[in-house]
Design an enzyme around this catalytic site. Structure first.
Site, PDB file in Angstrom:
ATOM      1  N   CYS A  56       0.809  -1.215   0.000  1.00 19.14           N
ATOM      2  CA  CYS A  56       0.000   0.000   0.000  1.00 19.14           C
ATOM      3  C   CYS A  56       0.843   1.267   0.000  1.00 19.14           C
ATOM      4  CB  CYS A  56      -0.951   0.003   1.203  1.00 19.14           C
ATOM      5  SG  CYS A  56      -0.202  -0.505   2.742  1.00 19.14           S
ATOM      6  N   ASP A  88      -1.987  -2.356   8.491  1.00 15.18           N
ATOM      7  CA  ASP A  88      -2.853  -3.277   9.222  1.00 15.18           C
ATOM      8  C   ASP A  88      -2.760  -4.709   8.724  1.00 15.18           C
ATOM      9  OD1 ASP A  88      -3.579  -0.956  10.441  1.00 15.18           O
ATOM     10  OD2 ASP A  88      -5.724  -1.202  10.168  1.00 15.18           O
ATOM     11  N   CYS A 129      -2.460   3.640   3.344  1.00 15.90           N
ATOM     12  CA  CYS A 129      -2.944   2.541   4.173  1.00 15.90           C
ATOM     13  C   CYS A 129      -3.909   3.071   5.229  1.00 15.90           C
ATOM     14  CB  CYS A 129      -1.783   1.799   4.823  1.00 15.90           C
ATOM     15  SG  CYS A 129      -2.254   0.191   5.501  1.00 15.90           S
ATOM     16  N   ASP A 130      -4.578   2.151   5.900  1.00 17.86           N
ATOM     17  CA  ASP A 130      -5.760   2.441   6.705  1.00 17.86           C
ATOM     18  C   ASP A 130      -5.641   3.672   7.593  1.00 17.86           C
ATOM     19  OD1 ASP A 130      -6.432   0.091   5.531  1.00 17.86           O
ATOM     20  OD2 ASP A 130      -6.934  -0.971   7.369  1.00 17.86           O
ATOM     21  N   LYS A 131      -4.645   3.731   8.458  1.00 16.55           N
ATOM     22  CA  LYS A 131      -4.557   4.826   9.425  1.00 16.55           C
ATOM     23  C   LYS A 131      -3.799   6.016   8.877  1.00 16.55           C
ATOM     24  CE  LYS A 131      -6.668   1.961  11.902  1.00 16.55           C
ATOM     25  NZ  LYS A 131      -6.583   0.893  10.915  1.00 16.55           N
ATOM     26  N   CYS A 201      -5.312  -2.594   0.025  1.00 15.90           N
ATOM     27  CA  CYS A 201      -6.233  -3.725  -0.114  1.00 15.90           C
ATOM     28  C   CYS A 201      -7.455  -3.312  -0.941  1.00 15.90           C
ATOM     29  CB  CYS A 201      -6.657  -4.230   1.246  1.00 15.90           C
ATOM     30  SG  CYS A 201      -5.270  -4.793   2.250  1.00 15.90           S
ATOM     31  N   GLU A 453      -7.784  -4.478  15.637  1.00 16.52           N
ATOM     32  CA  GLU A 453      -8.787  -5.045  14.744  1.00 16.52           C
ATOM     33  C   GLU A 453      -8.797  -6.561  14.894  1.00 16.52           C
ATOM     34  OE1 GLU A 453      -7.892  -3.702  10.812  1.00 16.52           O
ATOM     35  OE2 GLU A 453      -8.699  -1.703  11.168  1.00 16.52           O
ATOM     36  N   SER A 479     -11.564  -4.848  11.012  1.00 15.90           N
ATOM     37  CA  SER A 479     -11.051  -4.440   9.715  1.00 15.90           C
ATOM     38  C   SER A 479     -12.214  -4.140   8.785  1.00 15.90           C
ATOM     39  CB  SER A 479     -10.206  -5.571   9.129  1.00 15.90           C
ATOM     40  OG  SER A 479      -9.993  -5.379   7.753  1.00 15.90           O
TER      41      SER A 479
END
Length: 577
Positions: A56, A88, A129-131, A201, A453, A479
């Site tokens: 990512c 993550d 990425c996520d955060k 993702c 998560e 998640s």
């Protein structure tokens, strides 16, 4: 030499570039090959979360170069810097996940410190990425500088037995393998083909959800989040983002001019209609906090409740981020929301135009496969639902995208675990009963610490074919790839003495996503008695370091699990120094 387009007398960079007293600083700049004209131009931080931890992030440094060219083309001096990312997918299912949510605030903090320390006038932030996406947006709003966000792009789907696959399939395959339904050789092939490129993702998990948010909230140029990471067309958006931030400086349009209460509502609409990650219920309040706007989990969920779900994306649906891009992306989704009167059109965006003006430029229609017409949604309410009750006075959240209404109410006896590891081991042993409600507590922001998560556990349940036969609640998170009846963000968390801390095996729990309730069949007197007997928070091993610091500072999930007082307590705005 002066750049006549810009008046530096009110820009932060004047403190390091202008006047005889700044000759030492200018010496450093000349040492790096910066020209006199560039020195006296606006300085733009180009921040990336590039690292080699996961796909990512791996393309962000390449994309940053096109942003820098755009800044130069617009008359600015770009200065590239990096910050951390905790990915993550790598951190999932073990101790590393404790660092994930804490990294969001560390990203915001380190970007703030870099900008403050070097007196940059504006910010273009690249995250993958996520955060890192909410962390970068939080920094923009906190600093209140002219800002443009750009997503690094999603991963391309893999192919396995003639169908598209993503990393979610690999997590669920672990459960299938444990159940004896997937041979070793098949699992080994799947893990090799599921992630064929750079990018985040591929489903509507947290990264892609927050990428959609970046456009809907106005911090990103429309359609900039859609192209997958390997596409060279991403460089065109980088160039345009660099030019856009220079126009924002010229017009003095700042991040808080863009991120308003109405813009946050637009963002929540997009989360709901795409069946996005429940983590948006954590990140939108945190972004609002940076602007001094009261916008908590219940405000987010109110919008979710009356927003139709009409974008058919995984994990609840059938398609991935690349398919959304091919169908016209977020602009077409926003256009459908506008048809239903669900978008505030007067919100300002990173282009300098209003959301309504931007949507006037969109001509594509919903394709009916990935993006359904808003008049013919997949369901009449959003794909994410807020819950409240005697088990969650401060709320909880559950994703119901792709779930039939009859599957959205569940009652069963509690099977209580005091940490994720114990729950995962029990699931892998099949040491639970069909019809139970698995409770994982002590995983909240402070109690974890880090609000981990639970994808490893939920994916294992799905892989065992138990996704509809059990439910799961936690004061931790899920998640964006989680599916099944899984409730997160239960608050107050166990470490703060919330009712989840008082549960015992066999207590009857009811989850009602239709009515928005989460309750346990205990009277107030019974809960009070248990609270009097409660021994206090579960000790952790984190007595020093970053996680200890985070546990001391972090607040309730309802308000975004933030770590500082926010703009409401602000007496100094960086941009006005």
């Amino acid at each position: 030499m002066k750049n006549n387009r810009f008046d530096k007398s009110s820009l932060p960079s004047r403190h390091v570039t202008e006047g005889p007293a700044r000759a030492p600083q200018r010496s450093f700049f000349y040492a790096m090959g910066i020209s006199e004209e560039e020195i006296h131009s606006p300085w733009v931080g180009v921040a990336t979360c590039w690292n080699e931890a996961a796909p990512c992030n791996i393309a962000l440094n390449r994309q940053a170069q096109s942003v820098k060219q755009g800044v130069k083309k617009g008359g600015g001096c770009p200065r590239e810097f990096t910050t951390i990312t905790v990915t993550d997918g790598i951190a999932m299912g073990h101790e590393g996940m404790r660092a994930s949510l804490a990294s969001r605030d560390a990203i915001a903090d380190t970007v703030e410190l870099t900008m403050r320390g070097h007196c940059y006038d504006a910010l273009v932030g690249l995250a993958g990425c996520d955060k890192s996406l909410p962390g970068m947006m939080m920094a923009m709003v906190r600093l209140n500088v002219p800002s443009v966000f750009i997503y690094g792009g999603s991963i391309l789907p893999g192919r396995f037995h003639g169908r598209d696959v993503v990393v979610q399939d690999v997590f669920e395959a672990v459960g299938q393998h444990a159940a004896g339904n997937l041979p070793d050789a098949e699992l080994e092939i799947l893990e090799r083909v599921a992630c064929p490129s750079a990018g985040a993702c591929g489903g509507q998990y947290t990264a892609n959800t927050m990428a959609c948010v970046s456009e809907a909230i106005g911090l990103a140029l429309l359609n900039s989040s859609g192209a997958p990471a390997p596409y060279e067309s991403r460089d065109q958006y980088g160039l345009a983002s660099g030019e856009a931030v220079m126009a924002l400086i010229e017009r003095n349009i700042r991040a808080r001019d863009v991120v308003t209460r109405k813009a946050l509502e637009n963002a929540a609409r997009v989360v709901a209609c795409t069946g996005g990650s429940t983590n948006a219920g954590l990140h939108l309040p945190a972004i609002a906090h940076e602007a001094g706007i009261a916008f908590d989990l219940f405000d987010v969920c109110d919008i979710f409740r009356d927003t139709p779900y009409f974008v058919n994306l995984r994990p609840g649906g059938d398609y991935v981020a690349k398919d959304l891009f091919d169908a016209g992306g977020v602009p077409v989704v926003l256009r459908e929301l506008r048809k239903a009167g669900l978008i505030h059109e007067d919100c300002l965006t990173a282009s300098g135009r209003s959301m309504g003006e931007e949507l006037d430029r969109i001509t594509r229609e919903a394709d009916g496969k990935v993006i359904h017409p808003v008049t013919a949604p997949l369901s009449r309410t959003g794909g994410v639902v807020g819950l409240k009750g005697n088990l969650a006075p401060d709320g909880a959240i559950v994703k119901v995208a792709g779930m039939a209404p009859e599957d959205q109410v569940f009652t069963g006896p509690a099977r209580v675990f005091d940490c994720e590891e114990d729950a995962f081991e029990a699931v892998m042993r099949r040491d639970y009963a069909e019809g139970c409600v698995i409770v994982i507590r002590n995983e909240g922001p402070a109690g974890g610490p880090g609000m981990r998560e639970m994808l490893a556990t939920t994916a294992a349940l799905s892989g065992q074919g138990m996704g509809k036969k059990v439910a799961l609640i936690t004061d931790g998170r899920f998640s964006g790839a989680t599916r099944g009846f899984c409730v997160g963000h239960v608050g107050p968390e166990a470490a703060h003495g919330g009712p989840i801390a008082l549960l015992r095996d066999g207590d009857i729990i009811t989850i009602d996503a239709v009515g928005g309730a989460l309750s346990v069949a205990l009277t107030e007197a019974e809960l009070a008695q248990r609270r009097a007997e409660w021994p206090g928070p579960r000790p952790t091993d984190y007595a020093s370091g970053a996680l200890w610091k985070y546990a001391q500072l972090v607040g309730k999930a309802r308000y975004g699990a933030v770590t500082h007082p926010g703009a409401a307590a602000e007496t100094h705005v960086y941009m006005d120094q």
